[in-house]
Write a protein that holds these residues in place. Sequence first.
Motif, PDB file in Angstrom:
ATOM      1  N   UNK A 185       0.822  -1.201   0.000  1.00 20.35           N
ATOM      2  CA  UNK A 185      -0.106  -0.147  -0.012  1.00 20.35           C
ATOM      3  C   UNK A 185       0.868   1.438  -0.037  1.00 20.35           C
ATOM      4  N   UNK A 186       0.976   2.219  -0.968  1.00 22.46           N
ATOM      5  CA  UNK A 186       1.750   3.268  -1.101  1.00 22.46           C
ATOM      6  C   UNK A 186       1.530   4.292  -0.193  1.00 22.46           C
ATOM      7  N   UNK A 187       0.407   4.576   0.218  1.00 19.29           N
ATOM      8  CA  UNK A 187      -0.044   5.536   0.956  1.00 19.29           C
ATOM      9  C   UNK A 187       0.184   5.122   2.668  1.00 19.29           C
ATOM     10  N   UNK A 188       1.046   5.942   3.426  1.00 18.13           N
ATOM     11  CA  UNK A 188       1.579   5.166   4.752  1.00 18.13           C
ATOM     12  C   UNK A 188       0.228   5.334   5.673  1.00 18.13           C
ATOM     13  N   UNK A 189      -0.618   6.195   5.687  1.00 19.23           N
ATOM     14  CA  UNK A 189      -1.762   6.198   6.740  1.00 19.23           C
ATOM     15  C   UNK A 189      -2.628   4.870   6.372  1.00 19.23           C
ATOM     16  N   UNK A 190      -2.907   4.806   4.844  1.00 20.38           N
ATOM     17  CA  UNK A 190      -3.930   3.409   4.716  1.00 20.38           C
ATOM     18  C   UNK A 190      -2.922   2.074   4.904  1.00 20.38           C
ATOM     19  N   UNK A 191      -1.768   2.126   4.642  1.00 22.25           N
ATOM     20  CA  UNK A 191      -0.961   0.856   5.197  1.00 22.25           C
ATOM     21  C   UNK A 191      -1.213   0.725   6.535  1.00 22.25           C
ATOM     22  N   UNK A 192      -1.045   1.784   7.288  1.00 22.31           N
ATOM     23  CA  UNK A 192      -1.009   1.559   8.660  1.00 22.31           C
ATOM     24  C   UNK A 192      -2.477   1.038   9.247  1.00 22.31           C
ATOM     25  N   UNK A 193      -3.320   1.564   8.669  1.00 18.05           N
ATOM     26  CA  UNK A 193      -4.804   1.220   8.849  1.00 18.05           C
ATOM     27  C   UNK A 193      -5.186  -0.161   8.661  1.00 18.05           C
ATOM     28  N   UNK A 194      -4.594  -0.709   7.477  1.00 21.53           N
ATOM     29  CA  UNK A 194      -4.801  -2.065   7.231  1.00 21.53           C
ATOM     30  C   UNK A 194      -3.921  -3.037   7.940  1.00 21.53           C
ATOM     31  N   UNK A 195      -2.788  -2.580   8.268  1.00 20.84           N
ATOM     32  CA  UNK A 195      -1.802  -3.425   8.914  1.00 20.84           C
ATOM     33  C   UNK A 195      -2.388  -3.489  10.376  1.00 20.84           C
ATOM     34  N   UNK A 196      -2.783  -2.402  10.963  1.00 20.33           N
ATOM     35  CA  UNK A 196      -3.590  -2.646  12.187  1.00 20.33           C
ATOM     36  C   UNK A 196      -4.777  -3.660  12.251  1.00 20.33           C
ATOM     37  N   UNK A 197      -5.336  -3.705  11.164  1.00 20.26           N
ATOM     38  CA  UNK A 197      -6.541  -4.626  11.288  1.00 20.26           C
ATOM     39  C   UNK A 197      -6.029  -5.931  11.291  1.00 20.26           C
ATOM     40  N   UNK A 198      -5.185  -6.353  10.184  1.00 16.77           N
ATOM     41  CA  UNK A 198      -4.714  -7.552   9.890  1.00 16.77           C
ATOM     42  C   UNK A 198      -4.066  -8.068  11.653  1.00 16.77           C
ATOM     43  N   UNK A 199      -3.136  -7.107  12.121  1.00 14.42           N
ATOM     44  CA  UNK A 199      -2.571  -7.683  13.164  1.00 14.42           C
ATOM     45  C   UNK A 199      -3.332  -7.954  14.381  1.00 14.42           C
ATOM     46  N   UNK A 200      -4.637  -7.269  14.498  1.00 16.20           N
ATOM     47  CA  UNK A 200      -5.559  -7.605  15.505  1.00 16.20           C
ATOM     48  C   UNK A 200      -6.454  -8.808  15.117  1.00 16.20           C
TER      49      UNK A 200
END
Length: 247
Positions: free
Chosen positions: A146-161
């Motif tokens: 995901x190129x956009x850092x904010x979106x990547x962080x949001x998706x990564x948080x969901x996957x981690x949880x």
Amino acid sequence: MWSRFSNPAKFEAFARGAGPVAFIVFVIGALYGLYAGLFMAPADYQQGDSARIMYVHVPAAWTALASYTFIAVMSLIAFVWRHSLADVAARAAALPGAVFTALALFTGAVWGKPTWGAYWVWDARLTSMLLLLFIYFGYMAVWQAVPETARAARFARILALVGFINIPIIKFSVDWWNSLHQTTSVMRLDGPTIHPSMLWPLLGMAIAYTALFAWLVFTGMRAALIRQRLEARGRRAPSRPTTAEAV
């Protein structure tokens, strides 16, 4: 202290001092754990010397689970409190956690051959541990894809949880299903059932791995913060006019 370490500059100052201390603890713990496990602890009464690989395997598995738990906690903190460094910490922990998981799987396969007669069986503990490695890979892939850092962080948080559901499955798989693995012998409510001559080297290696994980996370976070500063500085720097524009 919580708000203090949300300041990148103050955190970097802390990490510069804590990182070397963590590395020293890793070296001391690893030297003690390996020496005591290989030369001082007795051989297992059933498996003989082949069981000595547990001093590498078992703490690696513990650290793999602890590393992912750390990622999930940091992701939750990033969601709820918007802590500025939580995503940075979670991302820095992903690669070390994946390496510890791979180490646990590899050493488990080496240990399984003389014990079970096969390098791999589709045991509940083994399968859920392999799934954890894939979750680590997926988490790291999200940050890269995901190129956009904010979106990547949001998706990564969901996957981690969501992926954290696998952690209690790994922990209790030997109790919930028929398993070739033995039941828990260290982290028990009624106390460890393993002899102290084997327990102390295990704990020494567990401390060593935890300290190594901390050192790698501190180093990764500092590198990420430096990279962020350089990128921000590059965006603020005025672009030089081309020759045509100057003319």
